[in-house]
Design an enzyme around this catalytic site. Structure first.
Site, short mmCIF file in Angstrom:
data_model
loop_
_atom_site.label_atom_id
_atom_site.label_comp_id
_atom_site.label_asym_id
_atom_site.label_seq_id
_atom_site.Cartn_x
_atom_site.Cartn_y
_atom_site.Cartn_z
N GLN A 133 59.73 -121.57 17.45
CA GLN A 133 58.29 -121.60 17.70
C GLN A 133 58.03 -122.89 18.47
OE1 GLN A 133 55.94 -119.27 16.53
NE2 GLN A 133 57.67 -118.04 15.86
N CYS A 134 57.33 -122.78 19.56
CA CYS A 134 57.30 -123.90 20.50
C CYS A 134 56.43 -125.07 20.12
CB CYS A 134 56.85 -123.40 21.85
SG CYS A 134 58.09 -122.34 22.54
N THR A 135 55.87 -125.06 18.98
CA THR A 135 54.98 -126.16 18.65
C THR A 135 55.72 -127.46 18.41
OG1 THR A 135 55.04 -125.35 16.40
CG2 THR A 135 53.10 -124.83 17.69
N VAL A 136 57.06 -127.40 18.44
CA VAL A 136 57.77 -128.64 18.17
C VAL A 136 58.45 -129.20 19.41
CG1 VAL A 136 58.08 -128.23 15.73
CG2 VAL A 136 59.71 -127.24 17.33
#
Lengths: 156, 674
Positions: free
Chosen positions: B539-542
């Site tokens: 998940q690209c939030t990191v």
């Protein structure tokens, strides 16, 4: 110096206006709270009105030549139409630098010969008095977009 | 005896007049449609074969500006009627308006004010309706004049002054008039300039001395036989006030300046037999004066100024011009039109989607569609550059919000948003949801068909599988972009060709466009297997925030380069980009067109590997494509629901089983799996 200060610019356009009055030419000097500028207009044989404005560019510290070509009802020619009119001048550098911008005082669209090359142009007359620099600039830029300039202006 | 005929005016507007009118309507007049005093002007220095122009410009609204006019420009007072609706315009009582304006003129005539101040010889009426949604201006000018006398009788044919007077006489007249700024005057014995009033007085005392008086009127016409409207009004005025004068001499004064030299010989000399109209008892005679339209009929005219006044038009022109300037000055071979026409489908409207859209708009792409199934949350606006804090408060669906945001930035954009969940392998579909999933697949398929380029910008690996399969079947260009904490990868998927495997490449260093791999080609397991932790499917939030901007920008720039290549999606890629050997077939006017761009922010480095399509790829191999094309949704259902279906189908399962773990060796990027 290859640039003009605002005061020098105002002096130049004032002088040009005075000379214009004397030879009954059509330059108009307009003074507004946002600055002064010169206007020249004429109607050609195809009933198109050509309008030229000389305005000062603060960011480049040089004069800028704005122009528009319109029909008699006030509607403007498009950039494509203007290119058609100037096709015979395609070989000159001017072709690359005509763009459309908002007139800095009137805030409506005008075609303009972009001032980025003006300093280069003025280099050739860098050591001349300011008035001569101004006329030199005007004759070069004006000529490429059809501004008639009487030889009288060059005579003191 | 011949009679004198006159040339009517042609109205002429300065562009600035319309801008100023619009400004006043919006800021000052608003709904007030009462009469406004304005003025216009004519000149007597036109070139031959010009219409007789009556001008109004941006200064005309303010009386104070009347005196800033220059030599050879003669002002005329008038009335502006700016109505509020087109119905008012069409139903306007033109007879009454003309009568009212003419009455003002008539009163100035009969009470002698026009003799004192010849500026009052003319008036005009201007009726306008401004449609400020379309920037179309309807207008109608009237130049009142009187229908008496019914004819102006000439004693002799109209001549130019060059034919009538000697050169010396003309010089004298010229010098006398040199400093004359009035609209009309009179020369007495060719020695002195007197006012109209004086001339009339003296002539009424001694009518027999009329030969000594030369009336001078500035004439806007350049016709060799017909003077303009001001002359007609002057004659009307004089015929009213003069008594028993048998002959009237008039010069229609025309000047031209060239290089400081004055030319006047084309001025007209008129010798008329006056007809007194004094006994009219001051009742206003019948009048005329509404300007004919372009078809020479009595009707209004209109002018369309939307291209120079409508801000939306102006924005479009400016944006287009900006791109053209880049082309003209720096990249003459670039094809901007194809960019404008390319329709882009963005699967994912998050960090990558927002930035990709921004960059596409910068290139002049006009069709952008977003697909996303989530809503804007509080953490989004700082990274997802199309959303605001307010959007997150409202918890708006991302796809639609992104589409709306684009329109606020540039109204000319054609943007759409679809709230859609992309069905994924390994995510089971039960009976209750099957119909919905079927519809979703159909919608996704339709969207892919309707666009030219598909951007894969979602936040999981498995969500990219179905679009890859469909796009491959539809032979669309796919830009796949995935990010990790401090790395990114951009892959342009190979585009299969319907032609049989064409000629072998002449160069060893390039791989043709149909042989290039996809996002899944390097995998030996099917997506949906979540037990393996891979950098690029989190998940690209990191991720580091800059990564998204870099990756998005590079994807768009790579796309533009692809579109500039004559083969477009089929354009080949260099196998070793670092080799000096230049391969013209693999280069667009913007440079090389790599297959894959991998960036590593920790080292600020980029590599450009090229991957060949894997014959057993779970997404782009011919086996999978054929299964999809032949069995459609039933094939997909097996993929969604059966864990090992894809691996069995492609033979990967067999390969896995045959591979002894201890025999795995390190694979470098440019080695192939046979």
């Amino acid at each position: 110096m290859m640039t003009l200060t605002l005061e020098e610019f105002n002096q130049c356009i004032s002088d040009l206006y005075e000379q214009s009055q004397q030879i009954h030419d059509r330059w108009q000097l307009l003074k507004t709270s946002k600055g002064s500028y010169l206007v020249y207009s004429f109607v050609d044989q195809d009933h198109l009105k050509h309008e030229f404005h000389i305005v000062y560019s603060e960011s480049y510290a040089v004069p800028v030549l704005y122009f528009n070509i319109s029909h008699l009802d006030g509607s403007l020619l498009s950039l494509d139409d203007v290119w058609q009119l100037f096709t015979h001048k395609k070989t000159s550098k001017m072709y690359e630098t005509i763009t459309q911008q908002e007139h800095s005082i009137l805030h409506r669209p005008f075609f303009v010969l972009h001032p980025c090359h003006t300093e280069n142009v003025l280099k050739q007359v860098a050591d001349q008095p300011i008035k001569k620099k101004f006329l030199f600039w005007l004759s070069i830029y004006g000529q490429s977009v059809g501004l008639p300039l009487s030889v009288h202006y060059a005579i003191d | 005896m011949t009679t004198l005929k006159f040339v009517p005016y042609s109205s002429a507007f300065d562009t600035g007049f319309w801008h100023e009118l619009t400004r006043r309507k919006l800021d000052i007049y608003r709904l007030d449609s009462s009469d406004q005093a304005i003025f216009g002007y004519y000149s007597n220095d036109a070139n031959d074969n010009m219409p007789v122009l009556f001008n109004v410009d941006h200064q005309c609204f303010d009386e104070k500006n009347q005196n800033s006019y220059q030599q050879q420009q003669y002002s005329v007072n008038g009335t502006l009627k700016l109505v509020n609706t087109i119905e008012e315009f069409k139903a306007f009582d033109i007879d009454s308006a003309l009568k009212a304006e003419s009455t003002l003129l008539w009163n100035d005539f009969i009470h002698g004010r026009a003799l004192v101040d010849p500026q009052k010889l003319n008036r005009f009426y201007l009726l306008i309706f401004a449609d400020l949604k379309k920037y179309i201006y309807h207008y109608w000018f009237a130049f009142p004049t009187f229908l008496v006398p019914t004819s102006f009788n000439l004693l002799n044919q109209v001549q130019s002054i060059g034919e009538r007077f000697s050169a010396d006489e003309i010089t004298t007249i010229s010098n006398l008039l040199n400093s004359n700024q009035s609209h009309a005057c009179c020369l007495h014995r060719q020695q002195s300039v007197i006012s109209l009033k004086q001339a009339v007085q003296q002539l009424n005392d001694q009518p027999q001395s009329t030969a000594e008086y030369l009336f001078i009127i500035n004439d806007p016409s350049t016709d060799p036989v017909h003077p303009g409207w001001p002359v007609r009004n002057l004659l009307t005025l004089l015929y009213y006030h003069l008594q028993s004068v048998e002959e009237l001499n008039v010069i229609c004064w025309r000047e031209r300046f060239r290089d400081g030299q004055r030319y006047v010989k084309h001025s007209l000399y008129l010798q008329l037999k006056p007809e007194s109209i004094h006994n009219l008892n001051d009742a206003i005679p019948p009048t005329t004066g509404w300007e004919k339209n372009e078809r020479q009929r009595l009707g209004s005219r209109q002018v369309n100024l939307s291209t120079s006044m409508n801000p939306i038009h102006l924005a479009e022109t400016a944006v287009g011009l900006n791109l053209k300037l880049m082309k003209w000055r720096l990249a003459p071979e670039i094809d901007l039109e194809c960019l404008e026409q390319t329709r882009c489908l963005l699967l994912g409207a998050g960090t990558l989607g927002c930035n990709v859209a921004r960059c596409l708009m910068g290139w002049g792409v006009k069709h952008i569609t977003f697909v996303d199934n989530s809503r804007i949350s509080y953490s989004n606006p700082v990274r997802q550059t199309l959303f605001t804090f307010q959007d997150s408060c409202d918890n708006k669906p991302k796809a639609q919000a992104a589409a709306d945001a684009l329109k606020i930035i540039y109204p000319g954009i054609k943007s759409m948003g679809y709230d859609l969940t992309i069905p994924m392998p390994g995510h089971a579909v039960g009976d209750s949801t099957m119909e919905k999933v079927k519809d979703d697949v159909k919608l996704l398929q339709d969207l892919i068909r309707q666009h030219d380029v598909i951007f894969l910008l979602t936040d999981s690996r498995e969500s990219r599988w179905l679009p890859t399969v469909i796009a491959s079947a539809e032979q669309k260009i796919v830009m796949c972009c995935a990010v990790g904490f401090d790395s990114y990868v951009i892959i342009r998927h190979g585009v299969p060709t319907t032609e049989s495997n064409a000629s072998s490449t002449r160069y060893k260093n390039i791989l043709s466009g149909d042989k290039l791999g996809c996002y899944f080609c390097n995998d030996v397991v099917a997506p949906g297997d979540s037990s393996v932790d891979r950098t690029l499917d989190q998940q690209c939030t990191v991720t580091r925030p800059g990564i998204s901007m870099m990756a998005s920008a590079l994807s768009v720039e790579l796309l533009v380069s692809i579109l500039q290549h004559p083969l477009r999606g089929q354009c080949p890629a260099l196998i070793r980009a670092d080799l000096e050997e230049s391969v013209p077939e693999a280069v667009s006017c913007l440079g090389i067109v790599p297959h894959t761009i991998r960036g590593f922010l920790g080292r600020y480095s980029t590599v450009l590997p090229t991957g060949e399509a894997f014959s057993q790829c779970v997404a782009c191999s011919p086996i999978v494509r054929q299964a999809f094309q032949e069995n459609g949704f039933s094939f997909l259902m097996k993929v969604f629901n059966e864990l090992n279906y894809l691996e069995d189908l492609t033979g990967l399962r067999a390969m896995q089983l045959a591979t002894d773990i201890s025999e795995i060796i390190e694979l470098s990027d440019d080695e192939e799996i046979q």
